[in-house]
Design a protein around this motif. Structure first.
Motif, PDB file in Angstrom:
ATOM      1  N   PHE A 239       0.883  -1.175   0.136  1.00  0.00           N
ATOM      2  CA  PHE A 239      -0.067   0.074   0.013  1.00  0.00           C
ATOM      3  C   PHE A 239       0.825   1.153   0.071  1.00  0.00           C
ATOM      4  CE2 PHE A 239      -3.043  -3.030   1.325  1.00  0.00           C
ATOM      5  CZ  PHE A 239      -4.281  -2.711   0.605  1.00  0.00           C
ATOM      6  N   GLY A 240       2.090   1.008   0.280  1.00  0.00           N
ATOM      7  CA  GLY A 240       3.071   2.264   0.122  1.00  0.00           C
ATOM      8  C   GLY A 240       3.688   2.400  -1.173  1.00  0.00           C
ATOM      9  N   ARG A 241       3.724   1.510  -1.993  1.00  0.00           N
ATOM     10  CA  ARG A 241       4.295   1.647  -3.292  1.00  0.00           C
ATOM     11  C   ARG A 241       3.147   1.579  -4.458  1.00  0.00           C
ATOM     12  NH1 ARG A 241       9.424  -0.011  -4.493  1.00  0.00           N
ATOM     13  NH2 ARG A 241       8.910   1.086  -6.279  1.00  0.00           N
ATOM     14  N   LEU A 242       2.057   0.959  -4.244  1.00  0.00           N
ATOM     15  CA  LEU A 242       1.084   1.022  -5.686  1.00  0.00           C
ATOM     16  C   LEU A 242       0.416   2.140  -5.285  1.00  0.00           C
ATOM     17  CD1 LEU A 242       0.494  -2.674  -6.144  1.00  0.00           C
ATOM     18  CD2 LEU A 242       2.168  -1.547  -7.012  1.00  0.00           C
ATOM     19  N   GLU A 243       0.164   3.025  -6.197  1.00  0.00           N
ATOM     20  CA  GLU A 243      -0.795   4.229  -6.190  1.00  0.00           C
ATOM     21  C   GLU A 243      -2.227   3.713  -6.589  1.00  0.00           C
ATOM     22  OE1 GLU A 243       0.295   7.133  -4.801  1.00  0.00           O
ATOM     23  OE2 GLU A 243       2.375   6.527  -4.590  1.00  0.00           O
ATOM     24  N   ASP A 244      -3.247   4.365  -6.105  1.00  0.00           N
ATOM     25  CA  ASP A 244      -4.460   4.066  -6.555  1.00  0.00           C
ATOM     26  C   ASP A 244      -4.976   2.595  -6.735  1.00  0.00           C
ATOM     27  OD1 ASP A 244      -4.943   7.041  -6.527  1.00  0.00           O
ATOM     28  OD2 ASP A 244      -4.381   7.259  -8.589  1.00  0.00           O
ATOM     29  N   LEU A 245      -4.520   1.734  -5.904  1.00  0.00           N
ATOM     30  CA  LEU A 245      -4.736   0.506  -5.834  1.00  0.00           C
ATOM     31  C   LEU A 245      -6.368   0.119  -5.772  1.00  0.00           C
ATOM     32  CD1 LEU A 245      -3.273  -2.249  -6.054  1.00  0.00           C
ATOM     33  CD2 LEU A 245      -3.230  -2.296  -3.517  1.00  0.00           C
ATOM     34  N   ALA A 246      -6.927  -0.553  -6.932  1.00  0.00           N
ATOM     35  CA  ALA A 246      -8.216  -0.756  -6.702  1.00  0.00           C
ATOM     36  C   ALA A 246      -8.599  -2.124  -7.340  1.00  0.00           C
ATOM     37  CB  ALA A 246      -8.931   0.345  -7.261  1.00  0.00           C
ATOM     38  N   LEU A 247      -9.631  -2.832  -6.692  1.00  0.00           N
ATOM     39  CA  LEU A 247     -10.254  -3.985  -7.320  1.00  0.00           C
ATOM     40  C   LEU A 247     -10.694  -3.823  -8.716  1.00  0.00           C
ATOM     41  CD1 LEU A 247     -11.703  -5.814  -4.314  1.00  0.00           C
ATOM     42  CD2 LEU A 247      -9.760  -6.597  -5.361  1.00  0.00           C
ATOM     43  N   THR A 248     -10.575  -4.691  -9.625  1.00  0.00           N
ATOM     44  CA  THR A 248     -11.545  -4.511 -10.825  1.00  0.00           C
ATOM     45  C   THR A 248     -12.482  -5.256 -11.053  1.00  0.00           C
ATOM     46  OG1 THR A 248     -10.099  -6.158 -12.051  1.00  0.00           O
ATOM     47  CG2 THR A 248      -9.251  -3.911 -12.003  1.00  0.00           C
ATOM     48  N   ILE A 249     -12.862  -5.985  -9.807  1.00  0.00           N
ATOM     49  CA  ILE A 249     -14.130  -6.742  -9.861  1.00  0.00           C
ATOM     50  C   ILE A 249     -14.832  -6.621  -8.359  1.00  0.00           C
ATOM     51  CG2 ILE A 249     -13.459  -8.799 -11.534  1.00  0.00           C
ATOM     52  CD1 ILE A 249     -12.759 -10.227  -8.711  1.00  0.00           C
TER      53      ILE A 249
END
Length: 277
Positions: A239-249
């Motif tokens: 969560f510190g490295r990936l920006e705007d992390l979101a599920l696609t389902i």
């Protein structure tokens, strides 16, 4: 993943390889055997398998570890597999069967459970954005949030079977000698007597958290410290490295392993932006 951005299956690219490689390094497992032990462990956890598939898995497991023991005996190293082999050769383990069972227990339980918690935890945080904000903003430490992830998203849902050696009464329920007992950890971790009326809520602010995700008493998980260390590295890094992390389902469309023992997503498709770090 952080450099390229775009999309990924977090199970395939993160939740599976991280704990698998950690346990494989600790045990000195050769690269060519890592994929095989993953496949064997997942086959064993598949409680929808046919009788023929179960028999085949049960046959392949000792064959795999006999090959591993023969290989390691020829090139002992500074790893846990070598240490257990030396312990057997010195008489500290009473039989080859005990050696084989010990290797299988620790190797197989050492990654699929952590994989499940990573997958369940990512899913919990992404579907509870306010809870994720509390952790990301520093209002709740990751160590506390991980204990709630372990409670709410335990990878071991049920553990079959234990058998009563004598009559025993548990909370008004009589278990007779010889009765089979299925231990339902997910149910225990949502017990309102232990966690209050909000036991079914995912709440990273929860401080009193006597969850049973690592067992209890003499049967406490011997890998609990390692699992917590991996989780305390994995979640802040992700969560510190990936920006705007979101599920696609949608969360309800996530497919889990076909198992009533292990609760672990099979896929977690996500999108994210490249990190500037």
């Amino acid at each position: 993943m952080a450099q390229r951005g775009g999309s990924a299956d977090l199970m395939c690219e993160f939740a599976v390889p991280l704990p698998t490689n950690v346990i494989a390094e600790l045990f000195g497992l050769p690269d060519e055997q890592r994929e095989e032990i993953v496949a064997l462990t997942y086959s064993l956890a598949n409680t929808s398998a046919t009788a023929a598939e179960v028999r085949q898995t049960r046959q392949r497991i000792p064959e795999f570890f006999r090959r591993l023991i023969a290989l390691k005996r020829g090139q002992l190293g500074d790893d846990l597999a070598s240490a257990l082999i030396v312990a057997r050769d010195n008489g500290e383990l009473v039989s080859d069967t005990e050696l084989l069972d010990m290797l299988f227990m620790v190797l197989s339980a050492g990654f699929v459970t952590t994989t499940g918690v990573i997958g369940n935890g990512v899913l919990a945080l992404l579907t509870h954005p306010q809870q994720l904000h509390l952790v990301r903003s520093g209002q709740v430490p990751w160590s506390q949030a991980i204990e709630e992830i372990l409670r709410w998203g335990s990878a071991v849902a049920n553990l079959p079977f234990r058998y009563a050696t004598q009559d025993v009464e548990i909370d008004g329920c009589m278990v007779r000698r010889g009765d089979a007992v299925l231990m339902a950890f997910h149910a225990a971790n949502r017990d309102e007597k232990a966690f209050g009326p909000g036991a079914y809520r995912f709440d990273v602010t929860r401080r009193h958290n006597p969850h049973l995700s690592f067992g209890e008493g003499p049967h406490s998980c011997l890998g609990a410290a390692l699992a917590r260390l991996e989780l305390r590295c994995a979640f802040p890094a992700l969560f510190g490295r990936l920006e705007d992390l979101a599920l696609t389902i949608a969360a309800e469309d996530v497919v889990y392993m076909p198992s009533y023992v292990i609760r672990c997503p099979q896929r977690l498709p996500v999108t994210f932006r490249p990190s500037i770090a």
